[in-house]
Enzyme design. Structure first.
Site, PDB file in Angstrom:
ATOM      1  N   ASP A  25       1.904 -26.200 -62.198  1.00 49.13           N
ATOM      2  CA  ASP A  25       2.232 -25.060 -61.339  1.00 49.13           C
ATOM      3  C   ASP A  25       2.712 -23.864 -62.163  1.00 49.13           C
ATOM      4  O   ASP A  25       3.265 -24.031 -63.249  1.00 49.13           O
ATOM      5  CB  ASP A  25       3.330 -25.501 -60.350  1.00 49.13           C
ATOM      6  CG  ASP A  25       3.420 -24.563 -59.156  1.00 49.13           C
ATOM      7  OD1 ASP A  25       2.513 -23.730 -58.961  1.00 49.13           O
ATOM      8  OD2 ASP A  25       4.411 -24.659 -58.416  1.00 49.13           O
ATOM      9  N   ASN A  27       0.719 -20.807 -62.610  1.00 52.00           N
ATOM     10  CA  ASN A  27      -0.325 -19.936 -63.182  1.00 52.00           C
ATOM     11  C   ASN A  27      -0.217 -18.511 -62.651  1.00 52.00           C
ATOM     12  O   ASN A  27      -0.374 -17.539 -63.396  1.00 52.00           O
ATOM     13  CB  ASN A  27      -1.721 -20.465 -62.829  1.00 52.00           C
ATOM     14  CG  ASN A  27      -2.012 -21.807 -63.455  1.00 52.00           C
ATOM     15  OD1 ASN A  27      -1.254 -22.285 -64.278  1.00 52.00           O
ATOM     16  ND2 ASN A  27      -3.127 -22.413 -63.050  1.00 52.00           N
ATOM     17  N   ARG A  38      -4.036 -13.002 -60.829  1.00 46.38           N
ATOM     18  CA  ARG A  38      -3.678 -14.425 -60.829  1.00 46.38           C
ATOM     19  C   ARG A  38      -4.744 -15.303 -61.505  1.00 46.38           C
ATOM     20  O   ARG A  38      -4.425 -16.320 -62.128  1.00 46.38           O
ATOM     21  CB  ARG A  38      -3.500 -14.923 -59.384  1.00 46.38           C
ATOM     22  CG  ARG A  38      -2.346 -14.298 -58.629  1.00 46.38           C
ATOM     23  CD  ARG A  38      -2.337 -14.786 -57.181  1.00 46.38           C
ATOM     24  NE  ARG A  38      -2.263 -16.232 -57.107  1.00 46.38           N
ATOM     25  CZ  ARG A  38      -1.128 -16.923 -57.169  1.00 46.38           C
ATOM     26  NH1 ARG A  38       0.023 -16.308 -57.260  1.00 46.38           N
ATOM     27  NH2 ARG A  38      -1.153 -18.238 -57.107  1.00 46.38           N
ATOM     28  N   HIS A  42      -4.910 -18.725 -64.113  1.00 44.95           N
ATOM     29  CA  HIS A  42      -5.668 -19.977 -63.981  1.00 44.95           C
ATOM     30  C   HIS A  42      -6.536 -20.216 -65.227  1.00 44.95           C
ATOM     31  O   HIS A  42      -6.666 -21.353 -65.695  1.00 44.95           O
ATOM     32  CB  HIS A  42      -6.550 -19.954 -62.730  1.00 44.95           C
ATOM     33  CG  HIS A  42      -5.772 -19.846 -61.443  1.00 44.95           C
ATOM     34  ND1 HIS A  42      -4.675 -20.625 -61.177  1.00 44.95           N
ATOM     35  CD2 HIS A  42      -5.919 -19.036 -60.358  1.00 44.95           C
ATOM     36  CE1 HIS A  42      -4.186 -20.317 -59.980  1.00 44.95           C
ATOM     37  NE2 HIS A  42      -4.922 -19.349 -59.468  1.00 44.95           N
ATOM     38  N   ASN A  73      -4.260 -25.623 -50.773  1.00 49.94           N
ATOM     39  CA  ASN A  73      -4.718 -24.472 -51.557  1.00 49.94           C
ATOM     40  C   ASN A  73      -5.987 -23.823 -50.972  1.00 49.94           C
ATOM     41  O   ASN A  73      -6.315 -22.677 -51.308  1.00 49.94           O
ATOM     42  CB  ASN A  73      -4.968 -24.853 -53.025  1.00 49.94           C
ATOM     43  CG  ASN A  73      -3.712 -25.164 -53.812  1.00 49.94           C
ATOM     44  OD1 ASN A  73      -3.731 -25.967 -54.743  1.00 49.94           O
ATOM     45  ND2 ASN A  73      -2.593 -24.533 -53.476  1.00 49.94           N
ATOM     46  N   ARG A  76      -5.595 -20.288 -49.581  1.00 50.76           N
ATOM     47  CA  ARG A  76      -5.386 -19.097 -50.433  1.00 50.76           C
ATOM     48  C   ARG A  76      -6.521 -18.090 -50.203  1.00 50.76           C
ATOM     49  O   ARG A  76      -7.565 -18.442 -49.650  1.00 50.76           O
ATOM     50  CB  ARG A  76      -5.359 -19.527 -51.904  1.00 50.76           C
ATOM     51  CG  ARG A  76      -4.118 -20.342 -52.205  1.00 50.76           C
ATOM     52  CD  ARG A  76      -3.922 -20.517 -53.684  1.00 50.76           C
ATOM     53  NE  ARG A  76      -2.691 -21.254 -53.929  1.00 50.76           N
ATOM     54  CZ  ARG A  76      -2.091 -21.334 -55.087  1.00 50.76           C
ATOM     55  NH1 ARG A  76      -2.605 -20.725 -56.146  1.00 50.76           N
ATOM     56  NH2 ARG A  76      -0.977 -22.008 -55.226  1.00 50.76           N
ATOM     57  N   ARG A 199       9.702 -29.866 -55.818  1.00 45.98           N
ATOM     58  CA  ARG A 199       9.057 -30.488 -54.655  1.00 45.98           C
ATOM     59  C   ARG A 199       7.756 -31.173 -55.076  1.00 45.98           C
ATOM     60  O   ARG A 199       7.223 -30.916 -56.156  1.00 45.98           O
ATOM     61  CB  ARG A 199       8.803 -29.461 -53.548  1.00 45.98           C
ATOM     62  CG  ARG A 199       7.975 -28.270 -53.970  1.00 45.98           C
ATOM     63  CD  ARG A 199       7.710 -27.316 -52.802  1.00 45.98           C
ATOM     64  NE  ARG A 199       7.151 -26.075 -53.285  1.00 45.98           N
ATOM     65  CZ  ARG A 199       7.850 -24.960 -53.528  1.00 45.98           C
ATOM     66  NH1 ARG A 199       9.148 -24.940 -53.301  1.00 45.98           N
ATOM     67  NH2 ARG A 199       7.255 -23.876 -53.980  1.00 45.98           N
ATOM     68  N   LEU A 200       7.269 -32.025 -54.169  1.00 45.93           N
ATOM     69  CA  LEU A 200       6.065 -32.815 -54.473  1.00 45.93           C
ATOM     70  C   LEU A 200       4.789 -32.137 -54.003  1.00 45.93           C
ATOM     71  O   LEU A 200       3.698 -32.474 -54.475  1.00 45.93           O
ATOM     72  CB  LEU A 200       6.170 -34.206 -53.841  1.00 45.93           C
ATOM     73  CG  LEU A 200       7.259 -35.107 -54.445  1.00 45.93           C
ATOM     74  CD1 LEU A 200       7.395 -36.397 -53.636  1.00 45.93           C
ATOM     75  CD2 LEU A 200       6.928 -35.449 -55.898  1.00 45.93           C
ATOM     76  N   GLU A 212       9.469 -41.575 -62.690  1.00 45.43           N
ATOM     77  CA  GLU A 212      10.551 -40.745 -63.232  1.00 45.43           C
ATOM     78  C   GLU A 212      10.089 -39.297 -63.145  1.00 45.43           C
ATOM     79  O   GLU A 212       8.982 -38.968 -63.574  1.00 45.43           O
ATOM     80  CB  GLU A 212      10.823 -41.118 -64.700  1.00 45.43           C
ATOM     81  CG  GLU A 212      11.405 -42.486 -64.875  1.00 45.43           C
ATOM     82  CD  GLU A 212      12.797 -42.622 -64.254  1.00 45.43           C
ATOM     83  OE1 GLU A 212      13.554 -41.639 -64.241  1.00 45.43           O
ATOM     84  OE2 GLU A 212      13.107 -43.725 -63.768  1.00 45.43           O
TER      85      GLU A 212
HETATM   86  C1  IPE Z   1       0.833 -27.543 -56.012  1.00 42.37           C
HETATM   87  O1  IPE Z   1       1.154 -26.242 -56.318  1.00 42.37           O
HETATM   88  C2  IPE Z   1      -0.651 -27.751 -56.121  1.00 42.37           C
HETATM   89  C3  IPE Z   1      -1.195 -27.699 -57.469  1.00 42.37           C
HETATM   90  C4  IPE Z   1      -0.515 -27.578 -58.571  1.00 42.37           C
HETATM   91  C5  IPE Z   1      -2.609 -27.831 -57.555  1.00 42.37           C
HETATM   92  P1  IPE Z   1       1.320 -25.138 -55.173  1.00 42.37           P
HETATM   93  O2  IPE Z   1       1.643 -23.865 -55.868  1.00 42.37           O
HETATM   94  O3  IPE Z   1       0.140 -25.140 -54.284  1.00 42.37           O
HETATM   95  O4  IPE Z   1       2.569 -25.704 -54.362  1.00 42.37           O
HETATM   96  P2  IPE Z   1       3.620 -24.962 -53.457  1.00 42.37           P
HETATM   97  O5  IPE Z   1       2.862 -24.126 -52.468  1.00 42.37           O
HETATM   98  O6  IPE Z   1       4.470 -24.122 -54.339  1.00 42.37           O
HETATM   99  O7  IPE Z   1       4.422 -26.053 -52.823  1.00 42.37           O
HETATM  100  C1  IPE Z   2      -0.922 -23.677 -59.946  1.00 41.21           C
HETATM  101  O1  IPE Z   2      -0.486 -22.373 -60.124  1.00 41.21           O
HETATM  102  C2  IPE Z   2      -2.411 -23.786 -59.791  1.00 41.21           C
HETATM  103  C3  IPE Z   2      -2.859 -24.074 -58.431  1.00 41.21           C
HETATM  104  C4  IPE Z   2      -2.101 -24.329 -57.406  1.00 41.21           C
HETATM  105  C5  IPE Z   2      -4.287 -24.087 -58.204  1.00 41.21           C
HETATM  106  P1  IPE Z   2      -0.219 -21.407 -58.890  1.00 41.21           P
HETATM  107  O2  IPE Z   2      -1.452 -20.652 -58.594  1.00 41.21           O
HETATM  108  O3  IPE Z   2       0.365 -22.152 -57.749  1.00 41.21           O
HETATM  109  O4  IPE Z   2       0.869 -20.432 -59.517  1.00 41.21           O
HETATM  110  P2  IPE Z   2       2.167 -19.850 -58.820  1.00 41.21           P
HETATM  111  O5  IPE Z   2       2.933 -21.017 -58.246  1.00 41.21           O
HETATM  112  O6  IPE Z   2       1.704 -18.923 -57.761  1.00 41.21           O
HETATM  113  O7  IPE Z   2       2.904 -19.176 -59.907  1.00 41.21           O
HETATM  114 MG    MG Z   3       2.248 -22.629 -57.257  1.00 41.07          MG
END
Ligand code: IPE
Ligand code: IPE
Ligand code: MG
Length: 253
Positions: A25, A27, A38, A42, A73, A76, A199-200, A212
């Site tokens: 997470d 990116n 963004r 990625h 996702n 988005r 969070r998960l 862990e």
């Molecule tokens: C979790 O990240 C999904 C991936 C890393 C692919 P998100 O950025 O989608 O999660 P939330 O929305 O912060 O919970």
């Molecule tokens: C994780 O990075 C990649 C995916 C969820 C695909 P994010 O795109 O969620 O990056 P942030 O959380 O917005 O910084």
């Molecule tokens: Mg994210």
């Protein structure tokens, strides 16, 4: 035999996690900090994937599961989703020679039918090409949602019960696990989440019952093999009790 990477790491070969899972997470925030789109985050993030896959292979970690795209996702913006899909497709093709050379088997966990046809095709080709590889398994969680995975498992089990192939009493933890996308694989020992979120996000809810958990504030594109080593060192100091009392502690019985 110990690999060079292991020999110089100071890690205990007998206490390595068998299965590492990572929520990659941050990116978007990485790109935002640099006033970039963004998608640039990625792109940079996919380079970090390559280096962590290499690190795991060199250390002899058997299973690596990477959360690349969640069922949530899909909500988005269309432009971001399609850029992510193109990046995934590129990754699935460009990594193939290295996966073959290093004996890594690629699996996709998730609703493959929701992926665009071209991405699904590349994923199938890479899975097929690498299916006999035994040095390591790389799971890419793509269009993955843990609740959906559990629903799919419940449906499959219910169908077998309805067809009288299974009795209700046959539904054990092992049987449920055998109907998840991760059937036949050990549960993750170590779950890492980057970018400081605690969070998960619908990732491996069943499988991570005793994982862990490590959260690092590092954003995924900045995550390096060195930080991964630090986490592994820290992991080896954890006391995994699985609900029991520590063996070295005096007990009443
Ligand atoms: C979790 O990240 C999904 C991936 C890393 C692919 P998100 O950025 O989608 O999660 P939330 O929305 O912060 O919970
Ligand atoms: C994780 O990075 C990649 C995916 C969820 C695909 P994010 O795109 O969620 O990056 P942030 O959380 O917005 O910084
Ligand atoms: Mg994210």
């Amino acid at each position: 035999m110990k690999s060079d990477a292991l020999q110089t790491s100071g890690l205990d070969v007998d206490k390595l996690p068998v299965h590492v899972a990572i929520i990659m997470d941050g990116n978007g925030r990485w790109a935002k900090k640099r006033l970039m789109n963004r998608v640039k985050g990625h792109e940079k993030g996919s380079q970090a994937v390559t280096s962590i896959v290499r690190a795991c292979r060199e250390l002899g970690i058997q299973y690596l599961t990477l959360y690349a795209f969640s069922t949530e996702n899909w909500a988005r913006p269309k432009s971001e989703v399609s850029a992510l899909m193109q990046l995934l497709k590129k990754f699935l093709v460009s990594e193939r020679p290295e996966l073959m050379e290093k004996g890594i088997c690629l699996k996709v966990l998730g609703q493959m039918e929701r992926l665009p046809e071209d991405v699904r095709q590349k994923a199938c080709e890479t899975m097929d090409a690498t299916k006999e590889n035994r040095q390591m398994t790389l799971n890419l969680a793509l269009s993955y949602g843990s609740r959906q995975e559990i629903c799919d498992a419940v449906q499959a089990v219910a169908q077998k019960v309805a067809a009288k192939d299974l009795a209700v009493a046959d539904i054990t933890e092992q049987l449920v696990a055998d109907h998840l996308y991760t059937a036949g694989m050990p549960d993750p020992d170590l779950l890492i989440r980057t970018s400081g979120e605690f969070r998960l996000s619908n990732f491996l809810l069943w499988q991570c019952a005793y994982a862990e958990i490590f959260v690092t504030h590092t954003l995924w594109p900045d995550f390096t093999g060195d930080e991964f080593m630090e986490i592994l060192t820290n992991y080896q100091k954890r006391n995994r009790r699985f609900g029991k009392v520590e063996c070295s502690m005096p007990s009443d019985g």
